[in-house]
Enzyme design. Structure first.
Site, PDB file in Angstrom:
ATOM      1  N   ASP A   1      38.565 108.122 128.722  1.00  0.00           N
ATOM      2  CA  ASP A   1      37.526 109.169 128.740  1.00  0.00           C
ATOM      3  C   ASP A   1      37.492 110.067 127.494  1.00  0.00           C
ATOM      4  O   ASP A   1      37.339 111.295 127.621  1.00  0.00           O
ATOM      5  CB  ASP A   1      37.684 110.054 129.987  1.00  0.00           C
ATOM      6  CG  ASP A   1      37.463 109.298 131.293  1.00  0.00           C
ATOM      7  OD1 ASP A   1      37.228 108.079 131.258  1.00  0.00           O
ATOM      8  OD2 ASP A   1      37.539 109.951 132.358  1.00  0.00           O
TER       9      ASP A   1
ATOM     10  N   ASP B   1      33.777 107.906 131.699  1.00  0.00           N
ATOM     11  CA  ASP B   1      33.278 108.556 132.904  1.00  0.00           C
ATOM     12  C   ASP B   1      31.748 108.442 132.845  1.00  0.00           C
ATOM     13  O   ASP B   1      31.144 108.776 131.817  1.00  0.00           O
ATOM     14  CB  ASP B   1      33.728 110.029 132.870  1.00  0.00           C
ATOM     15  CG  ASP B   1      33.964 110.620 134.237  1.00  0.00           C
ATOM     16  OD1 ASP B   1      34.330 109.877 135.175  1.00  0.00           O
ATOM     17  OD2 ASP B   1      33.792 111.856 134.379  1.00  0.00           O
TER      18      ASP B   1
ATOM     19  N   HIS C   1      28.684 109.099 135.306  1.00  0.00           N
ATOM     20  CA  HIS C   1      28.169 109.536 136.602  1.00  0.00           C
ATOM     21  C   HIS C   1      26.659 109.422 136.722  1.00  0.00           C
ATOM     22  O   HIS C   1      25.929 109.574 135.740  1.00  0.00           O
ATOM     23  CB  HIS C   1      28.541 111.006 136.843  1.00  0.00           C
ATOM     24  CG  HIS C   1      30.010 111.244 136.976  1.00  0.00           C
ATOM     25  ND1 HIS C   1      30.794 110.560 137.865  1.00  0.00           N
ATOM     26  CD2 HIS C   1      30.844 112.111 136.327  1.00  0.00           C
ATOM     27  CE1 HIS C   1      32.043 110.985 137.767  1.00  0.00           C
ATOM     28  NE2 HIS C   1      32.101 111.913 136.832  1.00  0.00           N
TER      29      HIS C   1
ATOM     30  N   HIS D   1      25.793 113.579 141.142  1.00  0.00           N
ATOM     31  CA  HIS D   1      27.019 112.931 141.642  1.00  0.00           C
ATOM     32  C   HIS D   1      27.791 113.842 142.606  1.00  0.00           C
ATOM     33  O   HIS D   1      27.777 115.069 142.456  1.00  0.00           O
ATOM     34  CB  HIS D   1      27.911 112.551 140.446  1.00  0.00           C
ATOM     35  CG  HIS D   1      29.041 111.654 140.812  1.00  0.00           C
ATOM     36  ND1 HIS D   1      30.311 112.119 141.037  1.00  0.00           N
ATOM     37  CD2 HIS D   1      29.073 110.316 141.035  1.00  0.00           C
ATOM     38  CE1 HIS D   1      31.092 111.091 141.367  1.00  0.00           C
ATOM     39  NE2 HIS D   1      30.361 109.986 141.363  1.00  0.00           N
TER      40      HIS D   1
ATOM     41  N   HIS E   1      28.700 116.677 134.490  1.00  0.00           N
ATOM     42  CA  HIS E   1      29.271 116.157 133.241  1.00  0.00           C
ATOM     43  C   HIS E   1      29.091 114.645 133.168  1.00  0.00           C
ATOM     44  O   HIS E   1      28.959 113.974 134.187  1.00  0.00           O
ATOM     45  CB  HIS E   1      30.766 116.521 133.148  1.00  0.00           C
ATOM     46  CG  HIS E   1      31.610 115.841 134.199  1.00  0.00           C
ATOM     47  ND1 HIS E   1      31.694 116.290 135.485  1.00  0.00           N
ATOM     48  CD2 HIS E   1      32.386 114.730 134.147  1.00  0.00           C
ATOM     49  CE1 HIS E   1      32.482 115.489 136.191  1.00  0.00           C
ATOM     50  NE2 HIS E   1      32.916 114.524 135.395  1.00  0.00           N
TER      51      HIS E   1
ATOM     52  N   LYS F   1      33.368 104.270 134.990  1.00  0.00           N
ATOM     53  CA  LYS F   1      33.845 104.682 136.314  1.00  0.00           C
ATOM     54  C   LYS F   1      33.124 105.936 136.773  1.00  0.00           C
ATOM     55  O   LYS F   1      32.611 106.700 135.958  1.00  0.00           O
ATOM     56  CB  LYS F   1      35.356 104.865 136.301  1.00  0.00           C
ATOM     57  CG  LYS F   1      35.845 105.871 135.290  1.00  0.00           C
ATOM     58  CD  LYS F   1      37.344 105.765 135.104  1.00  0.00           C
ATOM     59  CE  LYS F   1      37.868 106.848 134.198  1.00  0.00           C
ATOM     60  NZ  LYS F   1      37.585 108.230 134.628  1.00  0.00           N
TER      61      LYS F   1
ATOM     62  N   CYS G   1      42.545 112.050 134.945  1.00  0.00           N
ATOM     63  CA  CYS G   1      42.242 110.621 134.756  1.00  0.00           C
ATOM     64  C   CYS G   1      43.401 109.859 134.097  1.00  0.00           C
ATOM     65  O   CYS G   1      43.642 108.696 134.428  1.00  0.00           O
ATOM     66  CB  CYS G   1      40.940 110.463 133.992  1.00  0.00           C
ATOM     67  SG  CYS G   1      39.534 111.108 134.954  1.00  0.00           S
TER      68      CYS G   1
HETATM   69 ZN   LIG Z   1      33.825 112.842 136.136  1.00  0.00          ZN
END
Ligand SMILES: [Zn+2]
Length: 239
Positions: free
Chosen positions: A41, A79, A81, A85, A114, A139, A184
């Site tokens: 990330d 990341d 989304h 989310h 984010h 993810k 993470c």
């Molecule tokens: Zn996130």
């Protein structure tokens, strides 16, 4: 995330002990061709100027770039989304960022919006230079499930397929870097251990959010799981 004052103090004491801890490794490490660097990330959202900045996040980019030549295999996570989310505080009435909510799979920390798919905020940091990066694992794209780990979503059931990929390539050891140490990165390292990999976290190639003692708690869990804590200077980098 709620944590009692007592456990917070215990965590602080453990951190003090841990930071007194191991001196530089006596023997530098040369990652084998069967090792992979996992870069978690390192995206605009998680560095200064992004929507969920981790303090000092951009400082790890040159460190990751410096150690990258030691690895024949690099996996990057992103990341990624959906808008609205479930991990966003804005998706829950009367909740603010960094509070928690009960979701179907358990307690979830709520974040500012984010890393929304396709936005500049979700893009990988432009200065990452990873010539042997082969796979990007995206993810957190299931709207109702968060995913801190590169291996398994937060429902602890849905696998990303990364373990199978690594195993098919004969990779048994992973070195985890990126953002954030206590979320993470830690979840990725812990899942990698659970799945049978040898795991290192390269501490100075990570930065933490440290929410209510989460960093000390993460290091405690990592140590208990047998994750090795090293610094970038412990690695032999080919010139
Ligand atoms: Zn996130």
């Amino acid at each position: 995330m709620t944590i009692s004052r007592r456990s917070l103090l215990q965590s602080a004491a453990l951190t003090a002990l841990a930071s007194a801890g191991p001196a530089a490794l006596a023997k530098p490490i040369r990652p084998s061709t069967r090792a992979a660097l996992i870069v978690v990330d390192v995206q605009n959202c998680f560095v200064e100027g992004g929507t969920l900045p981790v303090k000092g996040g951009a400082e790890i980019v040159p460190i990751i770039n410096k150690i990258a030549p030691a690895f024949a295999n690099i996996v990057v996570t992103q990341d990624w989304h959906t808008a609205g989310h479930a991990s966003f505080a804005s998706s829950h009435a009367s909740k603010k960022p960094f509070e928690t909510a009960k979701l179907s799979y358990g307690t979830q920390v709520l974040w500012p919006d984010h890393c929304v798919q396709g936005t500049e905020d979700a893009a990988l940091h432009k200065d990452l230079a990873l010539p042997t990066a082969q796979v990007i694992v995206r993810k957190g794209f299931h709207k109702s499930v968060d995913s801190y780990s590169a291996f398994e979503e937060a429902d602890r059931k849905t696998r990303t397929g990364l373990a199978g990929y690594l195993k098919e390539r004969g990779i048994r050891t992973v070195y985890v870097t990126g953002l954030a140490t206590d979320f993470c990165v830690a979840w990725t390292a812990l899942d990698a251990r659970k799945l049978g990999f040898n795991v290192y976290v390269v501490e100075d190639a990570t930065r933490a959010i440290d929410l209510d003692g989460s960093l000390a708690a993460a290091w405690k869990k990592l140590k208990a799981a047998g994750v090795k804590r090293i610094q970038s200077a412990d690695l032999i980098i080919p010139t």
